[in-house]
Design a protein around this motif. Structure first.
Motif, mmCIF file in Angstrom:
data_model
loop_
_atom_site.group_PDB
_atom_site.id
_atom_site.type_symbol
_atom_site.label_atom_id
_atom_site.label_comp_id
_atom_site.label_asym_id
_atom_site.label_seq_id
_atom_site.Cartn_x
_atom_site.Cartn_y
_atom_site.Cartn_z
ATOM 1 N N HIS A 120 -6.643 -4.031 -2.663
ATOM 2 C CA HIS A 120 -5.724 -3.608 -3.700
ATOM 3 C C HIS A 120 -4.698 -4.180 -3.537
ATOM 4 O O HIS A 120 -4.046 -4.390 -2.241
ATOM 5 C CB HIS A 120 -5.881 -2.218 -3.436
ATOM 6 C CG HIS A 120 -5.201 -1.595 -4.362
ATOM 7 N ND1 HIS A 120 -5.185 -0.070 -4.607
ATOM 8 C CD2 HIS A 120 -4.787 -1.728 -5.805
ATOM 9 C CE1 HIS A 120 -4.838 0.339 -5.768
ATOM 10 N NE2 HIS A 120 -4.558 -0.630 -6.802
ATOM 11 N N LEU B 152 -0.589 -4.133 -4.521
ATOM 12 C CA LEU B 152 0.369 -3.396 -5.089
ATOM 13 C C LEU B 152 1.687 -4.057 -5.345
ATOM 14 O O LEU B 152 1.878 -4.878 -4.620
ATOM 15 C CB LEU B 152 0.483 -2.031 -4.224
ATOM 16 C CG LEU B 152 -0.772 -1.545 -4.074
ATOM 17 C CD1 LEU B 152 -0.657 -0.408 -2.804
ATOM 18 C CD2 LEU B 152 -1.006 -0.266 -5.082
ATOM 19 N N GLN C 112 5.901 -2.848 -5.238
ATOM 20 C CA GLN C 112 6.777 -2.088 -5.094
ATOM 21 C C GLN C 112 8.327 -2.392 -5.666
ATOM 22 O O GLN C 112 8.699 -3.463 -4.952
ATOM 23 C CB GLN C 112 6.886 -1.522 -3.385
ATOM 24 C CG GLN C 112 7.865 -0.310 -3.284
ATOM 25 C CD GLN C 112 7.790 0.042 -1.927
ATOM 26 O OE1 GLN C 112 7.218 -0.538 -0.990
ATOM 27 N NE2 GLN C 112 7.956 1.539 -2.010
ATOM 28 N N GLY D 210 11.456 1.657 -5.418
ATOM 29 C CA GLY D 210 10.769 2.299 -4.664
ATOM 30 C C GLY D 210 9.457 2.595 -5.202
ATOM 31 O O GLY D 210 8.428 3.044 -4.151
ATOM 32 N N ILE E 100 5.661 2.548 -6.690
ATOM 33 C CA ILE E 100 4.571 1.583 -6.205
ATOM 34 C C ILE E 100 3.589 1.714 -7.206
ATOM 35 O O ILE E 100 3.140 2.772 -7.792
ATOM 36 C CB ILE E 100 3.728 2.201 -4.800
ATOM 37 C CG1 ILE E 100 4.664 2.258 -3.785
ATOM 38 C CG2 ILE E 100 2.558 0.969 -4.502
ATOM 39 C CD1 ILE E 100 4.127 2.487 -2.408
ATOM 40 N N SER F 236 -0.040 -0.224 -9.231
ATOM 41 C CA SER F 236 -1.292 -1.025 -8.848
ATOM 42 C C SER F 236 -1.386 -2.231 -9.602
ATOM 43 O O SER F 236 -1.036 -2.468 -11.085
ATOM 44 C CB SER F 236 -2.405 -0.296 -9.156
ATOM 45 O OG SER F 236 -3.686 -0.963 -9.216
ATOM 46 N N MET G 259 -7.412 -4.570 -8.303
ATOM 47 C CA MET G 259 -8.309 -3.849 -7.188
ATOM 48 C C MET G 259 -9.461 -4.869 -7.548
ATOM 49 O O MET G 259 -10.057 -5.115 -8.588
ATOM 50 C CB MET G 259 -8.691 -2.511 -7.640
ATOM 51 C CG MET G 259 -9.695 -1.917 -6.461
ATOM 52 S SD MET G 259 -9.363 -0.337 -6.159
ATOM 53 C CE MET G 259 -10.143 -0.046 -4.740
ATOM 54 N N ILE H 138 2.286 -5.765 -1.908
ATOM 55 C CA ILE H 138 1.746 -4.947 -0.698
ATOM 56 C C ILE H 138 0.109 -5.271 -1.029
ATOM 57 O O ILE H 138 -0.635 -5.160 -2.174
ATOM 58 C CB ILE H 138 1.885 -3.472 -0.574
ATOM 59 C CG1 ILE H 138 3.552 -3.281 -0.537
ATOM 60 C CG2 ILE H 138 0.996 -2.671 0.433
ATOM 61 C CD1 ILE H 138 3.839 -1.835 -0.539
ATOM 62 N N LEU I 181 -9.620 -1.466 1.450
ATOM 63 C CA LEU I 181 -10.392 -0.417 1.390
ATOM 64 C C LEU I 181 -11.477 -0.479 1.955
ATOM 65 O O LEU I 181 -12.506 -1.242 1.907
ATOM 66 C CB LEU I 181 -11.005 0.073 -0.212
ATOM 67 C CG LEU I 181 -11.856 1.142 -0.510
ATOM 68 C CD1 LEU I 181 -10.949 2.508 0.045
ATOM 69 C CD2 LEU I 181 -11.916 1.356 -1.753
ATOM 70 N N TYR J 112 -13.778 6.911 2.874
ATOM 71 C CA TYR J 112 -13.099 5.870 2.128
ATOM 72 C C TYR J 112 -11.539 5.980 2.353
ATOM 73 O O TYR J 112 -10.834 7.034 2.040
ATOM 74 C CB TYR J 112 -13.302 5.911 0.626
ATOM 75 C CG TYR J 112 -14.512 5.607 0.264
ATOM 76 C CD1 TYR J 112 -15.528 6.572 -0.228
ATOM 77 C CD2 TYR J 112 -14.920 4.112 -0.057
ATOM 78 C CE1 TYR J 112 -16.440 6.148 -0.423
ATOM 79 C CE2 TYR J 112 -16.200 3.831 -0.422
ATOM 80 C CZ TYR J 112 -16.937 4.964 -0.727
ATOM 81 O OH TYR J 112 -18.380 4.408 -0.853
ATOM 82 N N LYS J 113 -10.736 4.703 3.155
ATOM 83 C CA LYS J 113 -9.584 5.107 3.474
ATOM 84 C C LYS J 113 -8.973 3.567 3.072
ATOM 85 O O LYS J 113 -9.571 2.676 3.055
ATOM 86 C CB LYS J 113 -9.422 5.339 4.954
ATOM 87 C CG LYS J 113 -9.709 6.871 5.154
ATOM 88 C CD LYS J 113 -9.200 6.876 6.773
ATOM 89 C CE LYS J 113 -10.053 8.282 7.111
ATOM 90 N NZ LYS J 113 -9.540 8.297 8.534
ATOM 91 N N TYR J 114 -7.674 3.645 2.976
ATOM 92 C CA TYR J 114 -7.021 2.498 2.960
ATOM 93 C C TYR J 114 -6.062 2.025 4.179
ATOM 94 O O TYR J 114 -5.763 2.919 4.958
ATOM 95 C CB TYR J 114 -6.037 2.406 1.670
ATOM 96 C CG TYR J 114 -6.597 2.337 0.485
ATOM 97 C CD1 TYR J 114 -6.905 3.205 -0.277
ATOM 98 C CD2 TYR J 114 -6.588 0.926 -0.173
ATOM 99 C CE1 TYR J 114 -7.645 2.920 -1.842
ATOM 100 C CE2 TYR J 114 -7.290 0.712 -1.374
ATOM 101 C CZ TYR J 114 -7.502 1.829 -2.211
ATOM 102 O OH TYR J 114 -8.099 1.705 -3.338
ATOM 103 N N PHE K 146 -3.032 -0.576 4.998
ATOM 104 C CA PHE K 146 -1.998 -1.389 4.330
ATOM 105 C C PHE K 146 -1.504 -2.816 5.082
ATOM 106 O O PHE K 146 -0.786 -2.454 6.320
ATOM 107 C CB PHE K 146 -0.925 -0.499 3.519
ATOM 108 C CG PHE K 146 -1.415 0.388 2.830
ATOM 109 C CD1 PHE K 146 -2.037 1.548 3.250
ATOM 110 C CD2 PHE K 146 -1.233 0.387 1.589
ATOM 111 C CE1 PHE K 146 -2.421 2.686 2.355
ATOM 112 C CE2 PHE K 146 -1.242 1.152 0.527
ATOM 113 C CZ PHE K 146 -2.016 2.385 0.824
ATOM 114 N N GLY K 147 -1.051 -3.679 4.493
ATOM 115 C CA GLY K 147 -0.155 -4.499 5.085
ATOM 116 C C GLY K 147 1.022 -4.202 5.053
ATOM 117 O O GLY K 147 1.757 -3.096 4.446
ATOM 118 N N THR K 148 2.213 -4.897 5.618
ATOM 119 C CA THR K 148 3.531 -4.458 5.775
ATOM 120 C C THR K 148 4.557 -5.241 4.498
ATOM 121 O O THR K 148 5.354 -4.608 4.292
ATOM 122 C CB THR K 148 4.060 -5.039 6.983
ATOM 123 O OG1 THR K 148 3.933 -6.428 7.167
ATOM 124 C CG2 THR K 148 3.498 -4.274 8.301
#
Lengths: 114, 110
Positions: free
Chosen positions: B33, B35, B37, B41, B43, B45, B48, B86, B90, B96-98, B100-102
């Motif tokens: 994914h 994203l 930002q 602030g 976020i 999409s 995907m 970002i 997944l 199912y969890k994400y 994230f990169g920084t």
């Protein structure tokens, strides 16, 4: 549709105070998530809920509790706030269909604990 | 080592330049994914994807599952593209969890 809404947008707490962050989605999504975002770090999962009535810990659950009140609402509670919990908190939801696990985010809550 | 690495961390470009942001990951994933930002602030999409390439306007995202790498390209960049981008992967290990990169902070100068 409002999408994902969060309240409040900003909050200042003193150490030891408690508060609840509210999140609601009107997209009929099954899964909901609470993340925190800190400078220099990626979003980190605090808790998530795969369906109404179920919740599971994420990467950084200590100091937090959650409640999936119904399919729409997922709240995050800080029982005794600590300065380390100063962060920006985001709620998110996903549809969980085989074709899409795209996440939709709320506008965030900026929390400062003094 | 983070499971999701983005590069560069910061990027300044002149308006009109072609921009590439990279994302590498070390876990097996179901999808990736991208994203955006905004400075305020929020976020949103962008894409995907689980294979190949997707395009939306001036944005193009590609993924190579075998090499565990994805790129986000912005053509004809504009100051309004200034944001943090970002990458999130997944993965399905029981649920199912994400991860994230920084993020990559992009500033496009007029």
């Amino acid at each position: 549709n409002a999408g994902v809404t969060q309240t409040p947008k900003f909050q200042v707490l003193k150490t030891g105070q408690s508060m609840t962050l509210q999140c609601a989605q009107d997209m009929n999504h099954n899964s909901m998530y609470w993340y925190r975002q800190d400078p220099g770090m990626g979003l980190r999962l605090i808790y998530y809920s795969a369906s109404e009535g179920t919740t599971d810990k994420g990467e950084v659950p200590n100091g937090y509790n959650v409640s999936r009140l119904n399919k729409r609402e997922f709240s995050l509670r800080l029982e005794s706030a600590a300065p380390s919990q100063t962060s920006v908190y985001f709620c998110a939801s996903t549809r969980d269909s085989p074709s899409s696990y795209e996440q939709y985010f709320g506008p965030g809550t900026r929390l400062t604990v003094t | 080592k983070n499971e999701v690495e983005q590069s560069p961390q910061n990027l300044t470009a002149q308006e009109g330049e072609f921009i590439t942001i990279n994302c590498s990951y070390s876990v097996g994933i179901s999808a990736l994914h991208w994203l955006q930002q905004h400075p305020g602030g929020g976020i949103v999409s962008l894409f995907m994807l689980s294979s190949g390439k997707k395009k939306h306007g001036r944005l193009i995202a590609t993924i190579n599952i075998q090499e565990k790498h994805s790129s986000l390209h912005i053509t004809a960049s504009h100051p309004r593209d200034s944001a943090v981008y970002i990458c999130a992967v997944l993965f399905t290990s029981g649920t199912y969890k994400y991860i994230f990169g920084t993020g990559t902070r992009l500033k496009v100068l007029a």
